[in-house]
Every structure is written in C-alpha cells, then in structure tokens.
Scaffold this active site. Structure first.
Site, PDB file in Angstrom:
ATOM      1  N   TYR A 274      -0.221  22.130  24.070  1.00  0.00           N
ATOM      2  CA  TYR A 274      -0.289  23.788  24.225  1.00  0.00           C
ATOM      3  C   TYR A 274      -1.931  23.795  23.881  1.00  0.00           C
ATOM      4  O   TYR A 274      -2.658  24.378  24.493  1.00  0.00           O
ATOM      5  CB  TYR A 274       0.411  24.648  23.642  1.00  0.00           C
ATOM      6  CG  TYR A 274       0.356  25.672  23.702  1.00  0.00           C
ATOM      7  CD1 TYR A 274       0.851  26.731  24.933  1.00  0.00           C
ATOM      8  CD2 TYR A 274      -0.432  26.799  22.892  1.00  0.00           C
ATOM      9  CE1 TYR A 274       0.957  27.964  25.008  1.00  0.00           C
ATOM     10  CE2 TYR A 274      -0.368  28.207  22.890  1.00  0.00           C
ATOM     11  CZ  TYR A 274       0.109  28.731  24.087  1.00  0.00           C
ATOM     12  OH  TYR A 274      -0.139  30.173  24.353  1.00  0.00           O
TER      13      TYR A 274
ATOM     14  N   SER B 114      -5.631  31.814  24.519  1.00  0.00           N
ATOM     15  CA  SER B 114      -4.874  31.969  23.366  1.00  0.00           C
ATOM     16  C   SER B 114      -5.893  31.603  22.293  1.00  0.00           C
ATOM     17  O   SER B 114      -6.944  31.082  22.211  1.00  0.00           O
ATOM     18  CB  SER B 114      -3.742  30.721  23.166  1.00  0.00           C
ATOM     19  OG  SER B 114      -3.337  30.823  21.986  1.00  0.00           O
TER      20      SER B 114
END
Ligand code: NAD
Length: 264
Positions: free
Chosen positions: A158, A145
């Site tokens: 995350y 990401s």
C-alpha cells in the site's frame, strides 16, 4: 456552491466510501458523474440514487476493474459514447492488505500495485489521450494517502503504491502542464470508510486510532470529497503536481506534540 456545473466526471471505485462521497458532492455542485465499480452493482446503484438526489446531472454507472487494460479501455469507450467529452478523471479505487513484509505473497503485492498504481496509470492514459484530442485541457485527481510520504510497516504494498502515485501525479503534471491538463492528488489521513472496517465500528479501536491524530478524530468521507471538489474546480486553476493532505495533522510528525527531543 455550483463550481462544477455541466462538468463530466469519471470516478473510479465510487460504489462506497470516499468515492461515493465524491460522487454526491460533485453532483451537488452541478456535475454529471460516471460511477465506476468492480464487484456487485448494489453500491454503485446506491451512489447513483444519492447523486440523483443531490443534483440534476446525467449520472452513469460502469463496471470495470481498473487494473485491467481492456476493461479500462472499454469503460472510456462507454463513457465517451454517452457523453460528448470528459472533463475530470478521479482515480479513487484502492485496496490494502496487512501482512508482515517478509510474509507478503508476491501475488498480493502485485494485485495491490495493480489496483492502486497501474489502475491510475491506465485510466490517466485514456483520459490524457482524450484531453489531447479535444484540445481543451482537463483535470486528473488521484486519491493518495498520508502513506505517500509516511512509511507504513505491515502495509508495504500500500505504502509503495501511494509513493508511486505521488510520482505519477508529479510526472504527468509536468509532462502535460503545457496542454492545460492539471494533475493533483489528495492525501487523506484516517477516514471513516469500509477500507477501515477493522476499527470504524469498534469504539475502543476507533479511540485508539484517533489518539494518534493531532485533531483527535478521523475524517468523514465528505470532508475529503470537498477537497476533491476544490481541486477539480477553476478555483484551483493554477495548481498542478501537488498533493493536498487532508489528514488532521498526521503529516506534522505527531510525536513532536511534546518537545521530547529537548528533554521536556
Ligand atoms: P473503500 O473500500 O470504501 O473504497 C475503495 C473502492 O475501490 C471500493 O468501492 C472498491 O470496490 C473499489 N475497488 C477496489 N478494487 C477495484 C478495482 N480493481 N477496480 C475498480 N474499483 C475497485 O475505501 P475508501 O477509504 O473509500 O478508499 C478510497 C481511496 O481512498 C483508496 O484509494 C484509499 O487508498 C484512499 N484512502 C483511504 C483512507 C481511509 O482512511 N479510508 C485514507 C487514505 C487514503
């Protein structure tokens, strides 16, 4: 393009979103895909049907929780029982849960790390054991990401998991480069998939998200899948230990679109 003809590819979390798009793209390029899923099998069956339509490979579906060591071992045993070898592993499964960092339940933190980081470790370990035994190299790709490098308040677990995934990518790449094993990552920005259910079907919220992206739009999952296809193919034969960001410019410090720091 048929850059992946005959390649056997295991994709985790391929019952929806980017994982599903990767399965379809890889099948179109000639690969056989093993579609991992965790919950009900409906999404995985849908992915398999779409992969069958896209290409003539032999596609599998396998249920396993990537965070569970026993289930991951069983998944590899099954896949390598069906196929003579595995060529590419794609660690795609991932989860997130928003919360102010001082209110995160330790169990939520542990679970997100377990799926997003322990899972890629467990699956990579199985794949590398197989690649070494076979002696012909292999490819591991991680779905990371932009939050591998960009901090994300209220998504601490995350961000931490994706930061860890960057180091997992680089460390494994370095350790196994001499064995012909390439390990890379893709770093998407905002992609229209179920993980973003908070905004993908709400035009006002979507416009707000897209206002922060230099290219002024979120990506389609297929635009991320094509990056995976490139990195899995021999066209990327000399690339290892890298994250290729496919993020519409999000890693370019978008606040600097205007020269505010110089008073303009
Ligand atoms: P998604 O929710 O559609 O896909 C995630 C998949 O992982 C689902 O199919 C889910 O069932 C599966 N999964 C969850 N826990 C699992 C487990 N324990 N074992 C096996 N499978 C499990 O969302 P997506 O956007 O397609 O996400 C795929 C990956 O892309 C994730 O790693 C995510 O972090 C990453 N990513 C997404 C975006 C985005 O904007 N959509 C951006 C950057 C990175």
């Amino acid at each position: 393009m048929s850059r992946l003809t005959g390649k056997n590819v295991l994709i985790t979390g391929a019952s929806s979103g980017i994982g599903q798009a990767i399965a379809i793209r890889f099948a179109r390029e000639g690969a056989n895909v093993a579609i991992n899923y965790r919950g009900p099998s409906g999404g995985a069956e849908e992915t398999r049907a779409m992969a069958e339509e896209a290409g003539s490979g032999k596609h599998l579906i396998i249920q396993a929780d990537v965070a569970d060591e026993g289930q991951v071992s069983e998944m590899f045993r099954y896949v390598l029982g069906e196929w003579p070898q595995l060529d590419v592993l794609i660690n795609n499964a991932g989860i997130q849960k928003p919360s102010p960092s001082h209110e995160i339940e330790a169990s939520d933190f542990d679970r997100i790390l377990a799926v997003n980081l322990r899972g890629p470790f467990l699956c990579s370990r199985e794949a590398i054991r197989h690649f070494l035994a076979r002696g012909e190299g292999g490819v591991i790709l991680n779905n990371s990401s932009v939050h591998e490098v960009i901090p994300k308040p209220k998504y601490l677990s995350y961000s931490v998991s994706k930061g860890g995934l960057e180091n997992l990518t680089k460390s494994l790449a370095l350790e196994y480069a001499g064995h012909g094993i390439r390990v890379n990552a893709v770093g998407p920005g905002a992609v229209v998939t179920p993980i973003n259910s908070a905004w993908i079907n709400n035009p006002k919220a979507k416009a707000e998200v897209e206002s922060h992206i230099p290219m002024s739009r979120a990506a389609a999952a297929a635009e991320i899948a094509s990056v995976f296809a490139f990195l899995a193919s021999d066209e990327a034969s000399y690339i290892t230990g890298q994250t290729l960001f496919a993020c519409g410019g999000l890693t370019l410090y978008p606040e600097f679109r205007v020269a505010w720091s110089s008073g303009e």
